[in-house]
Enzyme design. Sequence first.
Site, PDB file in Angstrom:
ATOM      1  N   GLY A 110       0.814  -1.212   0.000  1.00  0.00           N
ATOM      2  CA  GLY A 110       0.000   0.000   0.000  1.00  0.00           C
ATOM      3  C   GLY A 110       0.849   1.264   0.000  1.00  0.00           C
ATOM      4  O   GLY A 110       1.991   1.262  -0.470  1.00  0.00           O
ATOM      5  N   THR A 133      -4.286  -2.768  -1.105  1.00  0.00           N
ATOM      6  CA  THR A 133      -4.793  -2.279   0.172  1.00  0.00           C
ATOM      7  C   THR A 133      -6.311  -2.355   0.216  1.00  0.00           C
ATOM      8  O   THR A 133      -6.985  -2.055  -0.780  1.00  0.00           O
ATOM      9  CB  THR A 133      -4.392  -0.815   0.480  1.00  0.00           C
ATOM     10  OG1 THR A 133      -5.191  -0.348   1.566  1.00  0.00           O
ATOM     11  CG2 THR A 133      -4.589   0.133  -0.679  1.00  0.00           C
ATOM     12  N   ILE A 134      -6.822  -2.735   1.373  1.00  0.00           N
ATOM     13  CA  ILE A 134      -8.286  -2.718   1.533  1.00  0.00           C
ATOM     14  C   ILE A 134      -8.784  -1.280   1.624  1.00  0.00           C
ATOM     15  O   ILE A 134      -9.961  -1.024   1.461  1.00  0.00           O
ATOM     16  CB  ILE A 134      -8.745  -3.516   2.775  1.00  0.00           C
ATOM     17  CG1 ILE A 134      -8.244  -2.866   4.067  1.00  0.00           C
ATOM     18  CG2 ILE A 134      -8.314  -4.968   2.688  1.00  0.00           C
ATOM     19  CD1 ILE A 134      -9.020  -3.325   5.305  1.00  0.00           C
ATOM     20  N   ASP A 135      -7.880  -0.331   1.922  1.00  0.00           N
ATOM     21  CA  ASP A 135      -8.299   1.071   2.109  1.00  0.00           C
ATOM     22  C   ASP A 135      -8.583   1.783   0.786  1.00  0.00           C
ATOM     23  O   ASP A 135      -9.240   2.811   0.763  1.00  0.00           O
ATOM     24  CB  ASP A 135      -7.208   1.860   2.856  1.00  0.00           C
ATOM     25  CG  ASP A 135      -6.846   1.229   4.184  1.00  0.00           C
ATOM     26  OD1 ASP A 135      -7.684   0.513   4.742  1.00  0.00           O
ATOM     27  OD2 ASP A 135      -5.707   1.452   4.656  1.00  0.00           O
ATOM     28  N   GLU A 230     -12.979   4.306  10.520  1.00  0.00           N
ATOM     29  CA  GLU A 230     -12.102   4.396  11.702  1.00  0.00           C
ATOM     30  C   GLU A 230     -11.376   5.735  11.768  1.00  0.00           C
ATOM     31  O   GLU A 230     -10.950   6.174  12.828  1.00  0.00           O
ATOM     32  CB  GLU A 230     -11.087   3.251  11.722  1.00  0.00           C
ATOM     33  CG  GLU A 230     -10.116   3.291  10.540  1.00  0.00           C
ATOM     34  CD  GLU A 230      -9.063   2.192  10.580  1.00  0.00           C
ATOM     35  OE1 GLU A 230      -8.869   1.574  11.628  1.00  0.00           O
ATOM     36  OE2 GLU A 230      -8.439   1.962   9.537  1.00  0.00           O
ATOM     37  N   ARG A 291     -25.381   0.516  20.301  1.00  0.00           N
ATOM     38  CA  ARG A 291     -24.349  -0.519  20.431  1.00  0.00           C
ATOM     39  C   ARG A 291     -23.266  -0.287  19.382  1.00  0.00           C
ATOM     40  O   ARG A 291     -23.547   0.239  18.303  1.00  0.00           O
ATOM     41  CB  ARG A 291     -24.947  -1.909  20.182  1.00  0.00           C
ATOM     42  CG  ARG A 291     -25.901  -2.378  21.253  1.00  0.00           C
ATOM     43  CD  ARG A 291     -25.165  -2.784  22.522  1.00  0.00           C
ATOM     44  NE  ARG A 291     -26.042  -3.402  23.498  1.00  0.00           N
ATOM     45  CZ  ARG A 291     -26.753  -2.739  24.410  1.00  0.00           C
ATOM     46  NH1 ARG A 291     -26.714  -1.416  24.451  1.00  0.00           N
ATOM     47  NH2 ARG A 291     -27.518  -3.398  25.272  1.00  0.00           N
ATOM     48  N   GLN A 299     -12.105  -7.806   8.199  1.00  0.00           N
ATOM     49  CA  GLN A 299     -12.234  -7.213   6.850  1.00  0.00           C
ATOM     50  C   GLN A 299     -11.045  -7.542   5.945  1.00  0.00           C
ATOM     51  O   GLN A 299     -11.092  -7.347   4.741  1.00  0.00           O
ATOM     52  CB  GLN A 299     -12.351  -5.684   6.959  1.00  0.00           C
ATOM     53  CG  GLN A 299     -13.625  -5.233   7.640  1.00  0.00           C
ATOM     54  CD  GLN A 299     -13.533  -3.804   8.178  1.00  0.00           C
ATOM     55  OE1 GLN A 299     -14.085  -2.903   7.604  1.00  0.00           O
ATOM     56  NE2 GLN A 299     -12.818  -3.617   9.276  1.00  0.00           N
TER      57      GLN A 299
HETATM   58  O1  F6P Z   1      -4.040  -0.435   5.663  1.00  0.00           O
HETATM   59  C1  F6P Z   1      -4.859  -1.493   5.968  1.00  0.00           C
HETATM   60  C2  F6P Z   1      -5.352  -1.403   7.390  1.00  0.00           C
HETATM   61  O2  F6P Z   1      -6.184  -2.516   7.639  1.00  0.00           O
HETATM   62  C3  F6P Z   1      -6.076  -0.114   7.753  1.00  0.00           C
HETATM   63  O3  F6P Z   1      -7.398  -0.094   7.315  1.00  0.00           O
HETATM   64  C4  F6P Z   1      -5.922  -0.109   9.241  1.00  0.00           C
HETATM   65  O4  F6P Z   1      -5.964   1.210   9.732  1.00  0.00           O
HETATM   66  C5  F6P Z   1      -4.562  -0.701   9.449  1.00  0.00           C
HETATM   67  O5  F6P Z   1      -4.272  -1.455   8.282  1.00  0.00           O
HETATM   68  C6  F6P Z   1      -4.453  -1.620  10.636  1.00  0.00           C
HETATM   69  O6  F6P Z   1      -3.127  -1.981  10.778  1.00  0.00           O
HETATM   70  P1  F6P Z   1      -2.605  -3.212  11.630  1.00  0.00           P
HETATM   71  O7  F6P Z   1      -3.022  -4.473  10.929  1.00  0.00           O
HETATM   72  O8  F6P Z   1      -1.134  -3.054  11.636  1.00  0.00           O
HETATM   73  O9  F6P Z   1      -3.250  -3.115  12.948  1.00  0.00           O
END
Ligand code: F6P
Length: 373
Positions: A110, A133-135, A230, A291, A299
């Site tokens: 990524g 990347t999933i982002d 997030e 909740r 994910q």
């Molecule tokens: O970049 C992918 C990701 O899953 C983000 O969505 C998330 O903020 C981060 O990685 C989490 O990182 P780690 O797996 O190091 O906790």
Amino acid sequence: MAKQVGILTSGGDSPGLNAAIRGVGKAAQIAFGMDVIGFRDGFRGMMENRVVRLSGDILSGILTKGGTILGTSRDKPHRMPIAGKMMDMTDVVVDNYKKHDLDVLVCLGGGGTQKNAFRLLKKGLHIITLPKTIDNDVAMTDVSFGYDTALNIATEAIDRLHSTAHSHHRIIVVEIMGHNVGWLALGAGIAGGADVILIPEIPYNVKKVAEAIRHRNREGKNFSIVAVSEGAMPKGMAEDFYAAERREEQAKDKKDRKKARAELEKIEARRAGNTVRLSEQLEKLTGLESRVTILGHVQRGGTPTPADRLLATRLGTACAEFIEKGTYGVMVAARGDGAEPVPLEKVAGKRKTVPLDHPWIEAARRVGTHLGD
Ligand code: F6P
């Protein structure tokens, strides 16, 4: 002489990495007669010279597998923790590239990986990267592999949360990954019919979110799904965050950069509690029970969707063709149905955010989804 190709996967894992390793590896060997090796655990394994030969059966049966057969790490060549100290190990990485007589190093990763790969390019190595990347925040590519799978998982989660929110007349605040961008929360929020979607690109006002939920109640809808990225932030925190980011980018020296980084990290630590805080605030402001569901690493796990397998195979095999042609110093970007080499300097250090005039944003507003502003 056959070209020597090295591959590594770096940064957070993501579905489609194995399909991409297979795409590069098989095309390099079958179509172009190259030799391919893999380094374990990203740049850390390359620095430690932990190698696996990617020939024979090793590339078979991995297309549908989640994760990465090579392993990954978030270690950077120029800042590697060694025995409790941060060390610059770039020279060792460069030496190992030479030791294996590589013609090219393929880095699958990524945003962070693109930056690290660009640093190695500037050290004189032949580099090609693939966007993973999933982002979906890698710049200059239509999409990155991993995103579609995560989008499916997050959408299914929202679908499932609907029935329980409905039965209990509750607010459910569902936190979706995405780091500093809102592609995943926006996409899954729209596809899953969330009532409120909050993303980092649109700072939110909690009172307005509460009012939107109360409005739904007055209309007889006694539950609400809030899909929150997030990285989403209320307005004040967002202003501080983006100001600190700008200070870090524009810092004149190391000291200034370090100071801005420390401020950013402080805000990020506060931000990590936003979803729970938001749920508590909404409960108070609406009088409804709320909740929280944090989807987290689920994910990133499991088998990639067909769309991600196709994308990873398309980009991976195109990568082998670029190696054959000697097109180095590029990321293999997805463009329409094809693949295009983009100079790494146009990718490194850039972030693809959701543009405020993106059609998805307009579509969400048109179906009455509240975006927090
Ligand atoms: O970049 C992918 C990701 O899953 C983000 O969505 C998330 O903020 C981060 O990685 C989490 O990182 P780690 O797996 O190091 O906790």
